[in-house]
Scaffold this motif. Sequence first.
Motif, PDB file in Angstrom:
ATOM      1  N   TYR A 268       0.797  -1.219   0.000  1.00  0.00           N
ATOM      2  CA  TYR A 268       0.000   0.000   0.000  1.00  0.00           C
ATOM      3  C   TYR A 268       0.835   1.278   0.000  1.00  0.00           C
ATOM      4  O   TYR A 268       0.412   2.297  -0.528  1.00  0.00           O
ATOM      5  N   ASP A 269       2.027   1.246   0.639  1.00  0.00           N
ATOM      6  CA  ASP A 269       2.773   2.489   0.776  1.00  0.00           C
ATOM      7  C   ASP A 269       4.258   2.193   0.871  1.00  0.00           C
ATOM      8  O   ASP A 269       4.681   1.093   1.250  1.00  0.00           O
ATOM      9  N   ILE A 270       5.076   3.196   0.500  1.00  0.00           N
ATOM     10  CA  ILE A 270       6.531   3.142   0.591  1.00  0.00           C
ATOM     11  C   ILE A 270       7.007   4.461   1.157  1.00  0.00           C
ATOM     12  O   ILE A 270       6.431   5.515   0.870  1.00  0.00           O
ATOM     13  N   ASP A 271       8.050   4.428   1.981  1.00  0.00           N
ATOM     14  CA  ASP A 271       8.541   5.672   2.556  1.00  0.00           C
ATOM     15  C   ASP A 271       9.324   6.464   1.513  1.00  0.00           C
ATOM     16  O   ASP A 271       9.661   5.975   0.430  1.00  0.00           O
ATOM     17  N   ALA A 272       9.613   7.727   1.830  1.00  0.00           N
ATOM     18  CA  ALA A 272      10.273   8.615   0.877  1.00  0.00           C
ATOM     19  C   ALA A 272      11.649   8.098   0.473  1.00  0.00           C
ATOM     20  O   ALA A 272      12.079   8.282  -0.669  1.00  0.00           O
TER      21      ALA A 272
ATOM     22  N   ILE B  78      12.965   2.510   1.334  1.00  0.00           N
ATOM     23  CA  ILE B  78      13.552   1.359   2.011  1.00  0.00           C
ATOM     24  C   ILE B  78      12.575   0.653   2.964  1.00  0.00           C
ATOM     25  O   ILE B  78      12.934  -0.355   3.568  1.00  0.00           O
ATOM     26  N   THR B  79      11.357   1.158   3.094  1.00  0.00           N
ATOM     27  CA  THR B  79      10.340   0.507   3.916  1.00  0.00           C
ATOM     28  C   THR B  79       9.015   0.498   3.165  1.00  0.00           C
ATOM     29  O   THR B  79       8.566   1.541   2.690  1.00  0.00           O
ATOM     30  N   VAL B  80       8.403  -0.673   3.049  1.00  0.00           N
ATOM     31  CA  VAL B  80       7.120  -0.856   2.366  1.00  0.00           C
ATOM     32  C   VAL B  80       6.150  -1.492   3.342  1.00  0.00           C
ATOM     33  O   VAL B  80       6.532  -2.359   4.142  1.00  0.00           O
ATOM     34  N   VAL B  81       4.893  -1.074   3.314  1.00  0.00           N
ATOM     35  CA  VAL B  81       3.881  -1.671   4.187  1.00  0.00           C
ATOM     36  C   VAL B  81       2.700  -2.157   3.360  1.00  0.00           C
ATOM     37  O   VAL B  81       2.452  -1.675   2.258  1.00  0.00           O
ATOM     38  N   GLY B  82       1.970  -3.113   3.924  1.00  0.00           N
ATOM     39  CA  GLY B  82       0.805  -3.684   3.256  1.00  0.00           C
ATOM     40  C   GLY B  82       0.215  -4.800   4.092  1.00  0.00           C
ATOM     41  O   GLY B  82       0.155  -4.703   5.321  1.00  0.00           O
TER      42      GLY B  82
ATOM     43  N   GLN C 187     -14.340 -26.360   6.787  1.00  0.00           N
ATOM     44  CA  GLN C 187     -14.520 -27.744   6.351  1.00  0.00           C
ATOM     45  C   GLN C 187     -14.603 -27.854   4.834  1.00  0.00           C
ATOM     46  O   GLN C 187     -14.271 -28.900   4.273  1.00  0.00           O
ATOM     47  N   ARG C 188     -15.044 -26.807   4.162  1.00  0.00           N
ATOM     48  CA  ARG C 188     -15.182 -26.859   2.710  1.00  0.00           C
ATOM     49  C   ARG C 188     -14.409 -25.705   2.076  1.00  0.00           C
ATOM     50  O   ARG C 188     -14.556 -24.560   2.467  1.00  0.00           O
ATOM     51  N   ARG C 189     -13.552 -26.030   1.118  1.00  0.00           N
ATOM     52  CA  ARG C 189     -12.787 -25.011   0.420  1.00  0.00           C
ATOM     53  C   ARG C 189     -13.564 -24.488  -0.792  1.00  0.00           C
ATOM     54  O   ARG C 189     -14.385 -25.222  -1.333  1.00  0.00           O
ATOM     55  N   PRO C 190     -13.318 -23.237  -1.216  1.00  0.00           N
ATOM     56  CA  PRO C 190     -12.289 -22.344  -0.674  1.00  0.00           C
ATOM     57  C   PRO C 190     -12.708 -21.704   0.642  1.00  0.00           C
ATOM     58  O   PRO C 190     -13.857 -21.281   0.789  1.00  0.00           O
ATOM     59  N   CYS C 191     -11.791 -21.667   1.578  1.00  0.00           N
ATOM     60  CA  CYS C 191     -12.064 -21.054   2.871  1.00  0.00           C
ATOM     61  C   CYS C 191     -11.914 -19.532   2.762  1.00  0.00           C
ATOM     62  O   CYS C 191     -11.127 -19.039   1.955  1.00  0.00           O
ATOM     63  N   PRO C 192     -12.650 -18.783   3.555  1.00  0.00           N
ATOM     64  CA  PRO C 192     -12.460 -17.324   3.555  1.00  0.00           C
ATOM     65  C   PRO C 192     -11.072 -16.970   4.074  1.00  0.00           C
ATOM     66  O   PRO C 192     -10.451 -17.743   4.809  1.00  0.00           O
ATOM     67  N   LYS C 193     -10.579 -15.798   3.666  1.00  0.00           N
ATOM     68  CA  LYS C 193      -9.260 -15.351   4.101  1.00  0.00           C
ATOM     69  C   LYS C 193      -9.369 -14.108   4.976  1.00  0.00           C
ATOM     70  O   LYS C 193     -10.350 -13.385   4.926  1.00  0.00           O
ATOM     71  N   TYR C 194      -8.340 -13.875   5.787  1.00  0.00           N
ATOM     72  CA  TYR C 194      -8.258 -12.648   6.559  1.00  0.00           C
ATOM     73  C   TYR C 194      -6.899 -11.994   6.301  1.00  0.00           C
ATOM     74  O   TYR C 194      -5.959 -12.625   5.805  1.00  0.00           O
ATOM     75  N   SER C 195      -6.799 -10.716   6.636  1.00  0.00           N
ATOM     76  CA  SER C 195      -5.602  -9.929   6.336  1.00  0.00           C
ATOM     77  C   SER C 195      -4.676  -9.855   7.538  1.00  0.00           C
ATOM     78  O   SER C 195      -5.116  -9.671   8.676  1.00  0.00           O
ATOM     79  N   VAL C 196      -3.376  -9.970   7.279  1.00  0.00           N
ATOM     80  CA  VAL C 196      -2.335  -9.841   8.298  1.00  0.00           C
ATOM     81  C   VAL C 196      -1.432  -8.674   7.910  1.00  0.00           C
ATOM     82  O   VAL C 196      -0.907  -8.652   6.786  1.00  0.00           O
ATOM     83  N   PRO C 197      -1.231  -7.683   8.785  1.00  0.00           N
ATOM     84  CA  PRO C 197      -0.400  -6.523   8.417  1.00  0.00           C
ATOM     85  C   PRO C 197       1.060  -6.924   8.253  1.00  0.00           C
ATOM     86  O   PRO C 197       1.598  -7.732   9.014  1.00  0.00           O
ATOM     87  N   MET C 198       1.717  -6.330   7.235  1.00  0.00           N
ATOM     88  CA  MET C 198       3.094  -6.671   6.916  1.00  0.00           C
ATOM     89  C   MET C 198       3.917  -5.399   6.725  1.00  0.00           C
ATOM     90  O   MET C 198       3.409  -4.354   6.323  1.00  0.00           O
ATOM     91  N   VAL C 199       5.228  -5.522   6.985  1.00  0.00           N
ATOM     92  CA  VAL C 199       6.194  -4.487   6.650  1.00  0.00           C
ATOM     93  C   VAL C 199       7.397  -5.176   6.018  1.00  0.00           C
ATOM     94  O   VAL C 199       7.826  -6.241   6.467  1.00  0.00           O
TER      95      VAL C 199
END
Length: 276
Positions: free
Chosen positions: A188-192, A195-199, A208-220
Motif C-alpha cells: 500500500y505504501d513506501i517511505d520517501a 527502504i520501507t514498504v507496508v501492506g 470444512q469446505r474449500r475455498p475457505c475465507p481469508k483474513y488480512s495480516v499486516p506486513m512491513v
Amino acid sequence: PQDLGTSSNCQQSHGLGINNEVGGVPLQVVGQGNYCNESTARPVLWTASTGMLDLGTISGARGGGAIAVSDDGTVVGILNDGANLGFVRPLGGPMEALSGLVPMKAIDIAANGTYIVATDANDVGARWDRASGIWQPTFIPSGSAFAVSDSGVVVGHVPAPGRANELKARLWSPSGSVVLPGEDTRAYDIDALGITVVGFRRVDTTCQRRPCPKYSVPMVWTLVDGTWVAQQLVALNSSDCEATGVAEVNGETVVVGYGKDSVTRQRLGVRMPRRA
C-alpha cells in the motif's frame, strides 16, 4: 486534536493527505468535503492561514477529492466527471488533468513532488514525472500502482504466477521489478527513502469446505543490505488487519493502518526500531 473545519460550501471534511512544513511551503492538509452545496464531494485544502478551501474542478467535473500533497505544495487527486479523472495542482494553482490513464483506485505523489502514480479500474498502473517540464506518464507493465518514493520506486501488486485469485506485492522502477517475499500479498505504501514498504498478506482461515475465507495480516518489508526482509506485524484486537501507511517521524519509522471486526475499525500504530 485540532479541528480543521470545513469549506464554506460543505458540511463535512475528511482529511486524506498531509505534507511537511519545509522550504517556506506551509503545512497543508488535503481531503474531501462532503454534503456540499454542489450535491457532490469536493476536493479541499487546509492551511493555517486560509482555513479549509474548496479547490474547485476542471473539465466539467462535478466534484472529486484531493488525496495527497507533496512538500512543495503540489496536490493530486481525483475528479468525478463520470469517468474519474486524475488531477494535479501546483502550489497556488492552476489545476490540470493528468493525461494517459483514467485513475479510479488510488493516486499518490512523492514527498519531493517529482512523481505521481495512479491505478485504473483494471489494475493498470502508471507513473508520471515532470523531467521534461510537463507531466508525462509511463505505464507500468502488468501491475497496479499505489505509492511512490522520492526516487520514483512504485509499489503495488501483480498476479501471482500459476495461482488463481492470488496477488504478489511488487516494487517497480524503469530499471526493473522486485517481487516482495510472502504469499498473497499487497503493498500500500513506501517511505520517501524507498527502504520501507507496508501492506498485508491474505491468510486462509480453517473451514470444512474449500475455498475457505481469508483474513488480512499486516506486513512491513524492509530493505536490509540489498535484500527485502518481510516482517508480520501484530494486529490490534482483531484478526483482520492491514498496514496502509509509513513515514519517518522524529527519526523513527512509524506504520499506520486499521483493524476490522464485527463492531468497529481500530487504528494501528507501530514504531519500527531506530536506524543506526
